[in-house]
Write a protein that holds these residues in place. Structure first.
Motif, PDB file in Angstrom:
ATOM      1  N   ALA A 115       0.819  -1.222   0.000  1.00 58.86           N
ATOM      2  CA  ALA A 115       0.000   0.000   0.000  1.00 58.86           C
ATOM      3  C   ALA A 115       0.846   1.262   0.000  1.00 58.86           C
ATOM      4  CB  ALA A 115      -0.920  -0.005   1.220  1.00 58.86           C
ATOM      5  N   GLY A 116       2.161   1.114   0.016  1.00 67.04           N
ATOM      6  CA  GLY A 116       3.033   2.278   0.007  1.00 67.04           C
ATOM      7  C   GLY A 116       3.195   2.935   1.361  1.00 67.04           C
ATOM      8  N   VAL A 117       2.956   2.174   2.425  1.00 68.32           N
ATOM      9  CA  VAL A 117       3.044   2.687   3.798  1.00 68.32           C
ATOM     10  C   VAL A 117       4.239   2.028   4.481  1.00 68.32           C
ATOM     11  CG1 VAL A 117       1.853   2.947   5.996  1.00 68.32           C
ATOM     12  CG2 VAL A 117       0.536   2.950   3.858  1.00 68.32           C
ATOM     13  N   GLU A 118       5.164   2.837   4.987  1.00 67.19           N
ATOM     14  CA  GLU A 118       6.352   2.284   5.644  1.00 67.19           C
ATOM     15  C   GLU A 118       5.995   1.777   7.039  1.00 67.19           C
ATOM     16  OE1 GLU A 118       9.779   4.825   5.860  1.00 67.19           O
ATOM     17  OE2 GLU A 118       9.358   5.722   3.902  1.00 67.19           O
ATOM     18  N   PRO A 119       6.290   0.510   7.352  1.00 64.74           N
ATOM     19  CA  PRO A 119       6.058   0.027   8.714  1.00 64.74           C
ATOM     20  C   PRO A 119       7.176   0.468   9.650  1.00 64.74           C
ATOM     21  CG  PRO A 119       6.865  -1.748   7.313  1.00 64.74           C
ATOM     22  CD  PRO A 119       6.752  -0.548   6.436  1.00 64.74           C
ATOM     23  N   HIS A 120       6.775   1.044  10.771  1.00 65.33           N
ATOM     24  CA  HIS A 120       7.699   1.381  11.862  1.00 65.33           C
ATOM     25  C   HIS A 120       7.233   0.573  13.062  1.00 65.33           C
ATOM     26  CE1 HIS A 120       9.695   5.212  10.282  1.00 65.33           C
ATOM     27  NE2 HIS A 120       8.966   4.741   9.284  1.00 65.33           N
ATOM     28  N   ILE A 121       8.070  -0.342  13.514  1.00 68.25           N
ATOM     29  CA  ILE A 121       7.619  -1.310  14.511  1.00 68.25           C
ATOM     30  C   ILE A 121       8.151  -0.976  15.898  1.00 68.25           C
ATOM     31  CG2 ILE A 121       7.798  -3.712  15.268  1.00 68.25           C
ATOM     32  CD1 ILE A 121       7.522  -4.607  12.425  1.00 68.25           C
ATOM     33  N   THR A 122       7.210  -0.905  16.857  1.00 67.85           N
ATOM     34  CA  THR A 122       7.546  -0.823  18.277  1.00 67.85           C
ATOM     35  C   THR A 122       7.480  -2.239  18.840  1.00 67.85           C
ATOM     36  OG1 THR A 122       6.519   1.357  18.383  1.00 67.85           O
ATOM     37  CG2 THR A 122       6.960   0.249  20.471  1.00 67.85           C
ATOM     38  N   LEU A 123       8.548  -2.651  19.491  1.00 66.69           N
ATOM     39  CA  LEU A 123       8.626  -4.034  19.962  1.00 66.69           C
ATOM     40  C   LEU A 123       7.880  -4.256  21.282  1.00 66.69           C
ATOM     41  CD1 LEU A 123      12.284  -4.445  18.867  1.00 66.69           C
ATOM     42  CD2 LEU A 123      10.448  -5.989  18.153  1.00 66.69           C
ATOM     43  N   PHE A 124       7.714  -3.199  22.065  1.00 69.57           N
ATOM     44  CA  PHE A 124       6.970  -3.366  23.319  1.00 69.57           C
ATOM     45  C   PHE A 124       6.077  -2.161  23.566  1.00 69.57           C
ATOM     46  CE2 PHE A 124       6.483  -2.938  27.984  1.00 69.57           C
ATOM     47  CZ  PHE A 124       5.804  -4.120  28.218  1.00 69.57           C
ATOM     48  N   HIS A 125       4.771  -2.408  23.486  1.00 68.21           N
ATOM     49  CA  HIS A 125       3.783  -1.389  23.830  1.00 68.21           C
ATOM     50  C   HIS A 125       2.861  -1.969  24.900  1.00 68.21           C
ATOM     51  CE1 HIS A 125       1.834   2.479  22.156  1.00 68.21           C
ATOM     52  NE2 HIS A 125       1.272   2.215  23.327  1.00 68.21           N
ATOM     53  N   TRP A 126       3.519  -2.445  25.978  1.00 62.14           N
ATOM     54  CA  TRP A 126       2.900  -2.724  27.274  1.00 62.14           C
ATOM     55  C   TRP A 126       2.301  -4.109  27.474  1.00 62.14           C
ATOM     56  CZ3 TRP A 126      -0.254   2.376  28.386  1.00 62.14           C
ATOM     57  CH2 TRP A 126       0.602   3.485  28.243  1.00 62.14           C
ATOM     58  N   ASP A 127       2.153  -4.934  26.416  1.00 62.18           N
ATOM     59  CA  ASP A 127       1.539  -6.256  26.628  1.00 62.18           C
ATOM     60  C   ASP A 127       2.628  -7.281  26.983  1.00 62.18           C
ATOM     61  OD1 ASP A 127       2.390  -5.806  24.021  1.00 62.18           O
ATOM     62  OD2 ASP A 127       0.643  -6.722  23.075  1.00 62.18           O
ATOM     63  N   PHE A 128       3.101  -7.189  28.226  1.00 62.12           N
ATOM     64  CA  PHE A 128       4.156  -8.064  28.746  1.00 62.12           C
ATOM     65  C   PHE A 128       3.600  -9.476  28.936  1.00 62.12           C
ATOM     66  CE2 PHE A 128       7.021  -9.739  32.002  1.00 62.12           C
ATOM     67  CZ  PHE A 128       8.253  -9.199  31.646  1.00 62.12           C
ATOM     68  N   PRO A 129       4.352 -10.504  28.551  1.00 65.78           N
ATOM     69  CA  PRO A 129       3.840 -11.881  28.696  1.00 65.78           C
ATOM     70  C   PRO A 129       3.541 -12.230  30.159  1.00 65.78           C
ATOM     71  CG  PRO A 129       5.751 -11.828  27.240  1.00 65.78           C
ATOM     72  CD  PRO A 129       5.666 -10.476  27.878  1.00 65.78           C
ATOM     73  N   LEU A 130       2.360 -12.740  30.412  1.00 68.33           N
ATOM     74  CA  LEU A 130       1.972 -13.086  31.774  1.00 68.33           C
ATOM     75  C   LEU A 130       2.890 -14.158  32.351  1.00 68.33           C
ATOM     76  CD1 LEU A 130      -0.073 -12.572  34.038  1.00 68.33           C
ATOM     77  CD2 LEU A 130      -1.511 -14.374  33.050  1.00 68.33           C
ATOM     78  N   ALA A 131       3.334 -15.086  31.520  1.00 65.44           N
ATOM     79  CA  ALA A 131       4.221 -16.147  32.002  1.00 65.44           C
ATOM     80  C   ALA A 131       5.510 -15.574  32.578  1.00 65.44           C
ATOM     81  CB  ALA A 131       4.537 -17.126  30.871  1.00 65.44           C
ATOM     82  N   LEU A 132       6.008 -14.493  31.999  1.00 62.08           N
ATOM     83  CA  LEU A 132       7.233 -13.875  32.510  1.00 62.08           C
ATOM     84  C   LEU A 132       6.953 -12.987  33.716  1.00 62.08           C
ATOM     85  CD1 LEU A 132       9.204 -12.989  29.253  1.00 62.08           C
ATOM     86  CD2 LEU A 132       9.335 -15.041  30.692  1.00 62.08           C
ATOM     87  N   TYR A 133       5.774 -12.437  33.793  1.00 59.53           N
ATOM     88  CA  TYR A 133       5.392 -11.713  35.017  1.00 59.53           C
ATOM     89  C   TYR A 133       5.418 -12.668  36.201  1.00 59.53           C
ATOM     90  CZ  TYR A 133       2.553  -9.199  38.421  1.00 59.53           C
ATOM     91  OH  TYR A 133       2.100  -8.591  39.574  1.00 59.53           O
ATOM     92  N   HIS A 134       4.998 -13.896  35.968  1.00 53.97           N
ATOM     93  CA  HIS A 134       5.025 -14.896  37.040  1.00 53.97           C
ATOM     94  C   HIS A 134       6.444 -15.289  37.429  1.00 53.97           C
ATOM     95  CE1 HIS A 134       0.693 -16.204  35.787  1.00 53.97           C
ATOM     96  NE2 HIS A 134       0.692 -15.160  36.583  1.00 53.97           N
ATOM     97  N   LYS A 135       7.416 -14.912  36.613  1.00 53.84           N
ATOM     98  CA  LYS A 135       8.829 -15.149  36.931  1.00 53.84           C
ATOM     99  C   LYS A 135       9.514 -13.882  37.457  1.00 53.84           C
ATOM    100  CE  LYS A 135       9.437 -18.885  33.558  1.00 53.84           C
ATOM    101  NZ  LYS A 135      10.200 -19.376  32.383  1.00 53.84           N
ATOM    102  N   GLY A 136       8.705 -12.906  37.827  1.00 52.70           N
ATOM    103  CA  GLY A 136       9.252 -11.683  38.389  1.00 52.70           C
ATOM    104  C   GLY A 136       9.114 -10.468  37.507  1.00 52.70           C
ATOM    105  N   GLY A 137       8.757 -10.673  36.234  1.00 49.13           N
ATOM    106  CA  GLY A 137       8.540  -9.544  35.333  1.00 49.13           C
ATOM    107  C   GLY A 137       9.754  -8.643  35.235  1.00 49.13           C
ATOM    108  N   TRP A 138       9.499  -7.339  35.158  1.00 54.36           N
ATOM    109  CA  TRP A 138      10.586  -6.374  35.025  1.00 54.36           C
ATOM    110  C   TRP A 138      11.428  -6.275  36.296  1.00 54.36           C
ATOM    111  CZ3 TRP A 138      11.869  -5.227  30.368  1.00 54.36           C
ATOM    112  CH2 TRP A 138      10.915  -5.021  29.360  1.00 54.36           C
TER     113      TRP A 138
END
Length: 459
Positions: A115-138
């Motif tokens: 479509a002629g639109v450049e993708p700019h990707i953000t790797l983390f916009h807050w949806d942290f994996p719950l499985a890793l939160y159970h391992k202490g998260g950030w």
């Protein structure tokens, strides 16, 4: 990196875009192997989200992405800032890759490019994996390596076509609102010492993610991240007020995550700000040898989300004093003050300090939109808001700030975190029960602006 200035005041090739985030628009919360995120968990907490709403369906972008990309093409967007969902790609946060989830982003990137639109990707916009939160998260120092692993998976898959990457969105918010104030996922209210540990691990994750992007990219990439700017601007044109505003923008003077320098000085200068180190002296996290070098990986741009600013003046001792807005000052539906000056002083101050080309990674407002009897969505306040802010941005560019792009928040009305679907930020109206999309008047206005590279702005 300075570009040729056009007669309209915006550089040739200026990046006119819009943005959105995975959890806020995708839906398909439990489809095709996606794992749960902390937001999936948080939405199930009683009274955590307005009217008990969730991102389970949201805008159903996961199934309707082709329609949405066609709308972006119709508006004439030159770029779209999207985010990938960590638990959609790695359901457990690490380890086994969910190929069906990764394939969604593969298809989306191809559709955008077609479509002629450049993708700019953000790797983390807050949806942290719950499985890793159970391992202490950030709180767990390993979170930086978890994020680097996820980064590598995404960049290896998409990096042959995607050249522009942002690591993290608004760390002030997910660290502060999510881990200190408890009003965002995961809903924690930690001691400030633990919050500062979260902050340090997030910054480490940024640095390791930059390293991973560079290592996994087959060619040249542009890498940065998107903190939210805390802009103080001078209430008058006096030199004293200007100096007070500049100093206030760069100060750390309260036990809060809502600062600029705590998040940006480590990235650009390789050190925490001295005033913050003094203020937080008894609560500082462990900083190991080599940490600051990792955090300070070279980045290409200075990305900032800018929504409002705070007017200040020089007090009796020269320190900044907040100047209250007059009675009746305009506010958005979110009750944020309308302060177009923020898009002049913000880019000016940030370019002056960090000496990287600025990208406005978010700017926009919530309004109370609905479909009118004529079948259209009239949002004159959004048009006026955009025009006022972009006039100020143009002024910043004219006076020497290098600004490469502007991403309006957002492309679609969407799930506004703890506020559910109360707020409408989109250029495109979404009727949630049916999924129907309607271009708002602001989308038509933005189309003309983009086509003219800002010449229709006036002012």
């Amino acid at each position: 990196m300075t570009r040729q200035q056009s007669e309209e005041g915006f550089p040739e090739g200026f990046l006119w875009g819009a943005a959105a985030a995975s959890y806020q628009i995708e839906g398909a919360a439990r489809e095709d192997g996606k794992g749960p995120s902390v937001w999936d968990m948080f939405c199930r907490k009683p009274d955590a989200v307005w009217n008990g709403q969730t991102g389970d369906v949201a805008c159903d972008h996961y199934h309707r992405y082709q329609e949405d990309v066609a709308l972006m093409r119709d508006i004439g967007l030159r770029a779209y800032r999207l985010s990938t969902s960590w638990p959609r790609v790695l359901p457990e946060g690490t380890g086994a890759v969910n190929e069906r989830g990764l394939a969604f982003y593969d298809r989306l990137v191809d559709a955008l490019l077609e479509a002629g639109v450049e993708p700019h990707i953000t790797l983390f916009h807050w949806d942290f994996p719950l499985a890793l939160y159970h391992k202490g998260g950030w709180l767990n120092r390993d979170s930086a390596d978890w994020f680097a692993e996820y980064t590598s998976v995404v960049v290896r898959k998409l990096g042959d076509r995607v050249k522009d990457w942002m690591t993290l969105n608004e760390p002030q918010v997910f660290a502060g609102a999510g881990h200190y104030e408890g009003r965002h996922a995961p809903g924690d209210r930690l001691r400030f010492a633990e919050v500062l540990r979260v902050c340090h691990h997030v910054l480490l994750a940024h640095g390791k993610s930059v390293q991973a992007i560079r290592a996994a990219s087959p060619g040249r990439s542009n890498v940065y991240y998107a903190p939210v700017a805390q802009v103080k601007y001078p209430a008058t044109s006096s030199p004293e007020d200007l100096e007070a505003a500049r100093a206030a923008t760069w100060s750390v003077n309260a036990r809060t995550t809502w600062t600029n320098t705590w998040w940006m000085d480590p990235v650009f200068f390789g050190r925490y700000p001295e005033d913050g180190l003094r203020l937080f002296a008894n609560e500082l996290p462990e900083v190991r040898s080599g940490d600051m070098e990792i955090i300070a990986q070279p980045v290409d741009f200075c990305g900032v989300n800018v929504y409002w600013g705070v007017p200040v003046r020089a007090g009796a001792n020269g320190a900044a004093e907040v100047v209250p807005h007059p009675v009746g000052h305009p506010i958005t539906a979110f009750e944020w003050s309308v302060t177009p000056e923020c898009l002049y002083w913000g880019p000016r101050f940030f370019y002056e300090r960090y000496k990287r080309p600025i990208v406005i990674t978010e700017n926009g407002l919530s309004t109370r939109d609905w479909i009118s009897l004529d079948g259209k969505v009239h949002d004159p306040q959004r048009i006026d808001f955009m025009a006022r802010h972009l006039i100020e941005l143009r002024r910043a560019i004219a006076e020497g700030a290098v600004v490469n792009g502007y991403f309006h928040w957002s492309i679609l009305d969407n799930f506004e975190w703890a506020h559910g679907y109360k707020h409408r930020f989109g250029l495109v109206f979404v009727d949630y029960p049916t999924g129907r999309r309607v271009l708002k008047d602001s989308a038509h206005w933005y189309r003309e602006l983009i086509a003219s590279n800002g010449a229709t702005l006036g002012g």
